[in-house]
Structures are given as C-alpha cells and as structure tokens.
Write a protein that holds these residues in place. Structure first.
Motif, PDB file in Angstrom:
ATOM      1  N   ASP A 231       0.864  -1.173   0.000  1.00  8.75           N
ATOM      2  CA  ASP A 231       0.000   0.000   0.000  1.00  8.75           C
ATOM      3  C   ASP A 231       0.912   1.237   0.000  1.00  8.75           C
ATOM      4  N   PRO A 232       0.817   2.121  -0.994  1.00  8.18           N
ATOM      5  CA  PRO A 232       1.692   3.299  -1.022  1.00  8.18           C
ATOM      6  C   PRO A 232       1.654   4.126   0.258  1.00  8.18           C
ATOM      7  N   ALA A 233       0.513   4.162   0.934  1.00 12.39           N
ATOM      8  CA  ALA A 233       0.409   4.946   2.165  1.00 12.39           C
ATOM      9  C   ALA A 233       1.354   4.423   3.245  1.00 12.39           C
ATOM     10  N   LEU A 234       1.578   3.103   3.272  1.00  8.89           N
ATOM     11  CA  LEU A 234       2.502   2.533   4.245  1.00  8.89           C
ATOM     12  C   LEU A 234       3.939   2.917   3.921  1.00  8.89           C
ATOM     13  N   ALA A 235       4.271   2.954   2.639  1.00 10.16           N
ATOM     14  CA  ALA A 235       5.613   3.375   2.232  1.00 10.16           C
ATOM     15  C   ALA A 235       5.846   4.843   2.585  1.00 10.16           C
ATOM     16  N   VAL A 236       4.825   5.676   2.374  1.00  7.57           N
ATOM     17  CA  VAL A 236       4.938   7.096   2.712  1.00  7.57           C
ATOM     18  C   VAL A 236       5.148   7.265   4.217  1.00  7.57           C
ATOM     19  N   ALA A 237       4.389   6.541   5.012  1.00  2.00           N
ATOM     20  CA  ALA A 237       4.523   6.641   6.467  1.00  2.00           C
ATOM     21  C   ALA A 237       5.920   6.231   6.923  1.00  2.00           C
ATOM     22  N   SER A 238       6.458   5.191   6.340  1.00  2.00           N
ATOM     23  CA  SER A 238       7.815   4.740   6.689  1.00  2.00           C
ATOM     24  C   SER A 238       8.845   5.799   6.324  1.00  2.00           C
ATOM     25  N   ALA A 239       8.692   6.409   5.154  1.00  3.75           N
ATOM     26  CA  ALA A 239       9.635   7.428   4.696  1.00  3.75           C
ATOM     27  C   ALA A 239       9.594   8.655   5.606  1.00  3.75           C
ATOM     28  N   GLU A 240       8.398   9.053   6.007  1.00  2.02           N
ATOM     29  CA  GLU A 240       8.284  10.197   6.910  1.00  2.02           C
ATOM     30  C   GLU A 240       8.891   9.880   8.264  1.00  2.02           C
ATOM     31  N   ALA A 241       8.707   8.664   8.734  1.00  2.00           N
ATOM     32  CA  ALA A 241       9.290   8.260  10.014  1.00  2.00           C
ATOM     33  C   ALA A 241      10.815   8.238   9.948  1.00  2.00           C
ATOM     34  N   ALA A 242      11.367   8.004   8.762  1.00  2.00           N
ATOM     35  CA  ALA A 242      12.819   7.996   8.570  1.00  2.00           C
ATOM     36  C   ALA A 242      13.382   9.401   8.375  1.00  2.00           C
ATOM     37  N   GLY A 243      12.520  10.420   8.390  1.00  2.00           N
ATOM     38  CA  GLY A 243      12.978  11.793   8.324  1.00  2.00           C
ATOM     39  C   GLY A 243      13.022  12.411   6.952  1.00  2.00           C
ATOM     40  N   THR A 273       2.716  -4.183 -14.031  1.00  2.00           N
ATOM     41  CA  THR A 273       2.112  -3.763 -12.772  1.00  2.00           C
ATOM     42  C   THR A 273       2.060  -2.242 -12.650  1.00  2.00           C
ATOM     43  N   ASP A 274       1.095  -1.801 -11.877  1.00  2.00           N
ATOM     44  CA  ASP A 274       0.929  -0.387 -11.569  1.00  2.00           C
ATOM     45  C   ASP A 274       1.948  -0.041 -10.483  1.00  2.00           C
ATOM     46  N   ARG A 275       2.912   0.819 -10.807  1.00  2.00           N
ATOM     47  CA  ARG A 275       3.974   1.142  -9.859  1.00  2.00           C
ATOM     48  C   ARG A 275       3.963   2.615  -9.479  1.00  2.00           C
ATOM     49  N   PHE A 276       4.306   2.881  -8.236  1.00  2.00           N
ATOM     50  CA  PHE A 276       4.432   4.259  -7.756  1.00  2.00           C
ATOM     51  C   PHE A 276       5.903   4.553  -7.492  1.00  2.00           C
ATOM     52  N   ILE A 277       6.224   5.847  -7.477  1.00  2.00           N
ATOM     53  CA  ILE A 277       7.585   6.292  -7.163  1.00  2.00           C
ATOM     54  C   ILE A 277       7.507   7.251  -5.999  1.00  2.00           C
ATOM     55  N   LEU A 278       8.306   6.998  -4.971  1.00  2.00           N
ATOM     56  CA  LEU A 278       8.477   7.981  -3.909  1.00  2.00           C
ATOM     57  C   LEU A 278       9.763   8.732  -4.166  1.00  2.00           C
ATOM     58  N   LYS A 279       9.680  10.054  -4.229  1.00  2.00           N
ATOM     59  CA  LYS A 279      10.862  10.918  -4.314  1.00  2.00           C
ATOM     60  C   LYS A 279      11.095  11.458  -2.903  1.00  2.00           C
ATOM     61  N   LEU A 280      12.111  10.894  -2.237  1.00  2.00           N
ATOM     62  CA  LEU A 280      12.359  11.181  -0.833  1.00  2.00           C
ATOM     63  C   LEU A 280      13.588  12.077  -0.716  1.00  2.00           C
ATOM     64  N   THR A 281      13.402  13.274  -0.175  1.00  2.00           N
ATOM     65  CA  THR A 281      14.491  14.245  -0.070  1.00  2.00           C
ATOM     66  C   THR A 281      15.032  14.313   1.341  1.00  2.00           C
ATOM     67  N   ASN A 282      16.352  14.226   1.462  1.00  2.00           N
ATOM     68  CA  ASN A 282      17.007  14.359   2.756  1.00  2.00           C
ATOM     69  C   ASN A 282      17.096  15.849   3.109  1.00  2.00           C
ATOM     70  N   PRO A 283      16.410  16.297   4.155  1.00  2.00           N
ATOM     71  CA  PRO A 283      16.365  17.725   4.436  1.00  2.00           C
ATOM     72  C   PRO A 283      17.614  18.271   5.124  1.00  2.00           C
TER      73      PRO A 283
END
Length: 284
Positions: A231-243, A273-283
């Motif tokens: 679920d993309p929402a779970l990936a987003v939550a993990s990324a936010e928790a990682a900063g 398959t339907d794939r999503f991309i998270l662009k995660l920026t290190n602040p």
C-alpha cells in the motif's frame, strides 16, 4: 522484481530613504585621496561569471544512449518500455556527473542504467547484502559479476556489504535508488525494519539528496505480502518516520493493465504492474 532476505538492524533590501539636504557650500579644490588598491581593483575587475548548476539529465538523450549501448543485452533493453528509466531518473533530479547508489542492486539492471546516465564523470555504487547475492544459487551475484566484468562499467563501484556496515561515505550521494525492493523489506520484517532500511540509505545522502523508491502498488487491507505489493500509504509513512520529505508520483509508471488483486508474478500482469515512485528528499 525479486524475492529478498535482507539483513537489517532490527533495523534554509536593505533600502535607504533619501533625506533632503541643504545646498553645500562651494567646495575648495582639494585632491581626493587615492582609493586603496583592493578597492580600485574591485572597481576595475570584470564581473564574476555566474555559476550555473548542471541541468537534470536529458530524457531523450539518455533514452537514446540506453537503446544504443552495446554493453546492454537485448533482454535489458526490452525492459525499458515498461520501466521508463530516463523519465524516472529525470523526475528524481539526476544530473550528469552525480554520485549515485543502487541499493539492493541484485543483478545490476538499474546499476548499468545509472552508469550510462551519469556518464564517465559520475560514480555509481552497487550495493547488495550477502543474503541477496545468495538467492537462487547466487544468480544475482553471477549476473552482477558478468555485468561488471573487464571493467566495462568503469564508473561502478561494487559494494557487497550489509546496510549495517556500509562503506559508502556518509553524506556523499546525490541520488539513490531502490527498485521493487521496499515491499519485501516491509512485508517480511515489519514497519520498524522498513524505517531502518530507509534511514540507513538516508545516511549516505548529501543534504538535499534524493532517494527514489519504486514499488508495485498494493490494495489497502489486502494480503500484499502474498501479492508482493505494498500500500503506497505505508511506504509514505515509513519514509516520513525515517525523516524524509516525501513526494509521490503515481503517473510515470502507472499501468491500467494491472489487476491489483493478482500476484506481481502472475503472467497476466507481470511486467505491467501499476507502480508508484516515492521521491524522498534528505532535508539535512
């Protein structure tokens, strides 16, 4: 896409108002003092040239280079249509000459794409844990060894090491990538390990550096472990928790042909398959 068993560590004018003044008395003839040498030099020096940041990779040029590369197999090239590597890397902000890292590189499909995209002035780290390399009678180990044989990808540095013992210099990477791996980390080891996985990668990024996470979109509440999805929402939550600062792109690798209730290895959807991309920026 692959099955993975990964060793993890549990896991930012000054304006002056004009003031009216009385007419000054007639000035006497006095020779003005010479300006200091450094001031005179500054006044006569040419304007400094503006430093322009390198542009993001040219999608058309990189796509053409990937298609023309004699080092790439026909099988590798056939995957370009579905994976759209140049578009993905441009979205992540990749530039020629960047230092990049392919985490859980497996056999190195994306490693070679990155090698071509950053060019000879760039550096590519290809990381795998021993557990990943040992899968399927060391199939990924053999594939990566063959891909890098005879130093044919001279800008690639192979890193066979655990995320808990990375020798990639801290804060050195412009863009990192992990493709179709995150669901295995989350589903097999849980949310804490998933956050640890992302945090370990984040430590290698420069301030403002980017991690791209590509994965198969799952259905909220479904058995995504069995389907090899998330679920993309779970990936987003993990990324936010990682900063990380998170941006989600669900368009570049979208696929209307995907039935989200099917396992990604099902012939009806495999490669589509339907794939999503998270662009995660290190602040930091």
């Amino acid at each position: 896409m692959k099955y993975l068993a990964i060793s993890l560590f549990g896991a930012a004018l000054l304006g002056a108002c004009a003031t009216p003044v009385a007419d000054a008395p007639e000035a006497t003839s006095v020779e003005a003092p010479a300006a200091p040498a450094d001031v005179a030099a500054a006044e006569t020096a040419p304007e400094a040239e503006m430093v322009v940041a390198p542009a993001v990779i040219d999608v058309a040029a990189v796509s053409e280079a990937l298609a023309a590369a004699e080092t790439r197999s026909d099988e590798d090239k056939a995957r370009d249509a579905g994976r759209k590597p140049a578009e993905v890397l441009a979205y992540l902000g990749l530039k020629p000459g960047d230092t990049v890292a392919d985490f859980i590189a497996s056999g190195g499909w994306y490693t070679e794409v990155l090698s071509i995209a950053v060019g000879p002035d760039g550096t590519v780290y290809a990381q795998n844990s021993e557990a990943a390399l040992a899968l399927r009678d060391r199939a990924y180990d053999k594939a990566l060894t063959a891909r890098l044989a005879d130093d044919r990808l001279a800008n690639v540095v192979r890193k066979d090491e655990e995320l808990t013992a990375l020798t990639i210099p801290v804060g050195s990477v412009d863009v990192a990538l992990t493709g179709l791996n995150f669901h295995d980390v989350y589903n097999a080891y849980g949310p804490d390990a998933a956050v640890g996985f992302l945090s370990a990668i984040r430590s290698t990024l420069k301030p403002g550096g980017v991690l791209g996470v590509i994965d198969h979109a799952g259905v909220p509440g479904a058995d995504n472990n069995e389907l090899h999805r998330i679920d993309p929402a779970l990936a987003v939550a993990s990324a936010e928790a990682a900063g990380f600062i998170v941006n989600v792109n669900s368009d570049i690798l979208a696929s209307a042909a995907d039935d989200h209730t099917k396992n990604v290895f099902d012939p009806a959807v495999r490669g589509q398959t339907d794939r999503f991309i998270l662009k995660l920026t290190n602040p930091e």
